[in-house]
Scaffold this active site. Structure first.
Site, PDB file in Angstrom:
ATOM      1  N   HIS A  47      16.049  57.719 -46.192  1.00 26.84           N
ATOM      2  CA  HIS A  47      14.991  57.289 -47.104  1.00 26.84           C
ATOM      3  C   HIS A  47      13.602  57.362 -46.476  1.00 26.84           C
ATOM      4  O   HIS A  47      12.605  57.295 -47.195  1.00 26.84           O
ATOM      5  CB  HIS A  47      15.266  55.853 -47.586  1.00 26.84           C
ATOM      6  CG  HIS A  47      16.237  55.795 -48.713  1.00 26.84           C
ATOM      7  ND1 HIS A  47      17.512  56.297 -48.620  1.00 26.84           N
ATOM      8  CD2 HIS A  47      16.124  55.309 -49.983  1.00 26.84           C
ATOM      9  CE1 HIS A  47      18.150  56.111 -49.760  1.00 26.84           C
ATOM     10  NE2 HIS A  47      17.330  55.524 -50.609  1.00 26.84           N
ATOM     11  N   SER A 106      15.058  63.016 -49.242  1.00 26.75           N
ATOM     12  CA  SER A 106      16.152  63.985 -49.266  1.00 26.75           C
ATOM     13  C   SER A 106      15.626  65.401 -49.061  1.00 26.75           C
ATOM     14  O   SER A 106      14.515  65.741 -49.489  1.00 26.75           O
ATOM     15  CB  SER A 106      16.894  63.913 -50.598  1.00 26.75           C
ATOM     16  OG  SER A 106      17.486  62.639 -50.785  1.00 26.75           O
ATOM     17  N   LYS A 156      24.308  62.364 -62.550  1.00 21.79           N
ATOM     18  CA  LYS A 156      24.902  63.545 -61.908  1.00 21.79           C
ATOM     19  C   LYS A 156      25.975  63.137 -60.904  1.00 21.79           C
ATOM     20  O   LYS A 156      27.053  63.751 -60.841  1.00 21.79           O
ATOM     21  CB  LYS A 156      23.804  64.341 -61.209  1.00 21.79           C
ATOM     22  CG  LYS A 156      24.210  65.742 -60.796  1.00 21.79           C
ATOM     23  CD  LYS A 156      23.006  66.535 -60.335  1.00 21.79           C
ATOM     24  CE  LYS A 156      23.377  67.988 -60.066  1.00 21.79           C
ATOM     25  NZ  LYS A 156      22.194  68.792 -59.688  1.00 21.79           N
ATOM     26  N   ASP A 157      25.695  62.098 -60.118  1.00 19.01           N
ATOM     27  CA  ASP A 157      26.699  61.606 -59.173  1.00 19.01           C
ATOM     28  C   ASP A 157      27.898  61.022 -59.897  1.00 19.01           C
ATOM     29  O   ASP A 157      29.040  61.140 -59.426  1.00 19.01           O
ATOM     30  CB  ASP A 157      26.081  60.552 -58.245  1.00 19.01           C
ATOM     31  CG  ASP A 157      25.155  61.156 -57.202  1.00 19.01           C
ATOM     32  OD1 ASP A 157      25.311  62.353 -56.904  1.00 19.01           O
ATOM     33  OD2 ASP A 157      24.281  60.432 -56.692  1.00 19.01           O
ATOM     34  N   GLU A 202      47.320  65.480 -38.084  1.00 22.14           N
ATOM     35  CA  GLU A 202      47.003  65.678 -39.489  1.00 22.14           C
ATOM     36  C   GLU A 202      46.136  66.932 -39.656  1.00 22.14           C
ATOM     37  O   GLU A 202      45.470  67.377 -38.731  1.00 22.14           O
ATOM     38  CB  GLU A 202      46.244  64.461 -40.032  1.00 22.14           C
ATOM     39  CG  GLU A 202      47.113  63.215 -40.185  1.00 22.14           C
ATOM     40  CD  GLU A 202      47.937  63.239 -41.461  1.00 22.14           C
ATOM     41  OE1 GLU A 202      48.643  64.252 -41.696  1.00 22.14           O
ATOM     42  OE2 GLU A 202      47.900  62.256 -42.209  1.00 22.14           O
TER      43      GLU A 202
END
Length: 420
Positions: free
Chosen positions: A220, A224, A248-249, A292
């Protein structure tokens, strides 16, 4: 970075004014995800994966807390507590166990995509170096947490995975054996190791959550990044995070949950190993010991060293495995190009896709038996991996001629910029 055009939180209700004057939590939330945080208007769906990683972490913490209530961290009871107690006797225990196990895989999938997006769009470059560095710290903590969680079911692959991976620490000169005994609490995986791994596996997700808060905080400050790599130049280049990117998220979270629930309900064991449904037996070594799937590229690098040269091959493998992750810390200073986005760096864009293929080859080799053909492929892929970051990238970043950048984000969005 300050955004003078951003809206500021001004509570109108007397109760909210009283709360905000004494505990400015509403102001904090508003500035973090509301109209008080403008974001570039051209973010694509690859910017959804940071939020998806947060959703995956919440799933892991919630399911992990409930599973911990029913888990017995002893070599005599661990296997039965997972495969009988939780799976059959606990209400919805099968769902919690499969959600937690597959949630780890989904967590790594979204984090890998999130990291590769950062590599492609140059999100590690100034002024966002700290965002990238904290992200690599999160990745290391995830790997430690996942390894310890893999041991807890105490199946054959859990036991022998712990035996093999911790055994590599003994390759460290002088202190290696001491470190291994300290990690395991003894000379082989047993009750002490289970208790230690269970405690750390329970604790580390909360540490990850704390580092994620720092990660978001660091993000922040400069704001971004975006697909063009061009910094925000004014209000016309941004939109409020809410409602545009919350919507959108939200769409991205819905798609994520569709894949996640399909995996949990229809293919719960697709990403696991069948040997882990066999109780741990120190006297029976599995034919093929593998971690894994999300560790396979690093496991391939570990196994790529087969000959002693000055140092034992085993030590070279350990150093290379950890070095393959630690090298990411230096990426902001290895890439000297002033242009961030690979959209405007044709040579780097080609090399990026070559690196992606190389990582996939490492992953395939890491999950395959230690046959000569796979070992040779691992050696070639490992050599390219390190050459990409240490040799090729610094040279290309200095010599490459990027394409012209758009004058602003708005120009790129409206398609009014000449890019060739």
């Amino acid at each position: 970075m300050s955004f003078p055009w951003a809206k500021h939180y001004e509570p109108k209700h007397p109760l909210m004014q009283w709360i905000d004057s004494r505990l400015p939590l509403p102001r904090f939330v508003y500035n973090a995800i509301g109209g008080g945080y403008p974001v570039p208007r051209n973010l694509n769906y690859f910017w959804n994966f940071g939020v998806l990683a947060g959703v995956a972490l919440v799933i892991q913490i919630v399911t992990g807390i409930v599973l911990a209530m029913h888990f017995h961290s002893s070599a005599a009871e661990a296997f039965n507590s997972v495969n009988v107690g939780i799976m059959r006797d606990v209400n919805a225990g099968w769902f919690l166990r499969f959600a937690h196990a597959n949630g780890a895989s989904m967590f790594f999938i979204v984090v890998y995509i999130h990291m590769f997006r950062g590599l492609y769009y140059g999100s590690y470059k100034a002024p966002r170096e700290m965002v990238w560095l904290l992200g690599v710290v999160i990745f290391l903590l995830m790997m430690a947490t996942a390894f310890m969680g893999y041991v807890l079911p105490w199946g054959q692959m859990s036991f022998w995975g712990a035996q093999v991976i911790t055994g590599f620490f003994s390759a460290i000169p002088v202190v290696g054996d001491w470190i291994r005994v300290w990690l395991l609490g003894g000379y082989a995986p047993d009750d002490a190791a289970l208790n230690r791994f269970f405690s750390l596996h329970y604790l580390l997700p909360f540490v990850i959550a704390g580092v994620i808060i720092l990660h978001i905080w660091a993000l922040h400050i400069p704001g971004s990044s975006n697909p063009t790599g061009v910094e925000v130049k004014g209000e016309q280049d941004t939109v409020p995070f809410h409602p545009y990117y919350t919507a959108k998220d939200g769409f991205g979270v819905g798609i994520f949950l569709i894949f996640f629930t399909a995996l949990v309900f229809f293919y719960p064991d697709a990403l696991g190993h069948p040997d882990n449904y066999i109780p741990a037996n120190p006297l029976s070594t599995p034919a093929h010991i593998v971690p894994e799937w999300y560790f396979w590229p690093f496991y391939a690098i570990l196994r790529a060293f087969t000959a002693d040269f000055i140092l034992p091959a085993k030590l070279w493998g350990v150093l290379a495995m950890f070095g393959s992750i630690l090298i990411l810390f230096f990426l902001p200073w290895l890439d000297k190009s002033p242009v961030r986005s690979a959209n405007y760096r044709p040579v780097y864009r080609t090399l990026f896709w070559v690196l992606m293929v190389d990582v996939l080859v490492l992953g395939y080799c890491g999950g395959s038996p230690a046959d000569p053909a796979y070992i040779i492929a691992s050696q070639l892929a490992s050599a390219y991996y390190f050459a990409h970051f240490l040799i090729i990238l610094p040279i290309v970043s200095r010599l490459e001629r990027p394409r012209p950048l758009p004058g602003s984000i708005t120009e790129a969005v409206l398609g009014t910029t000449k890019t060739a």
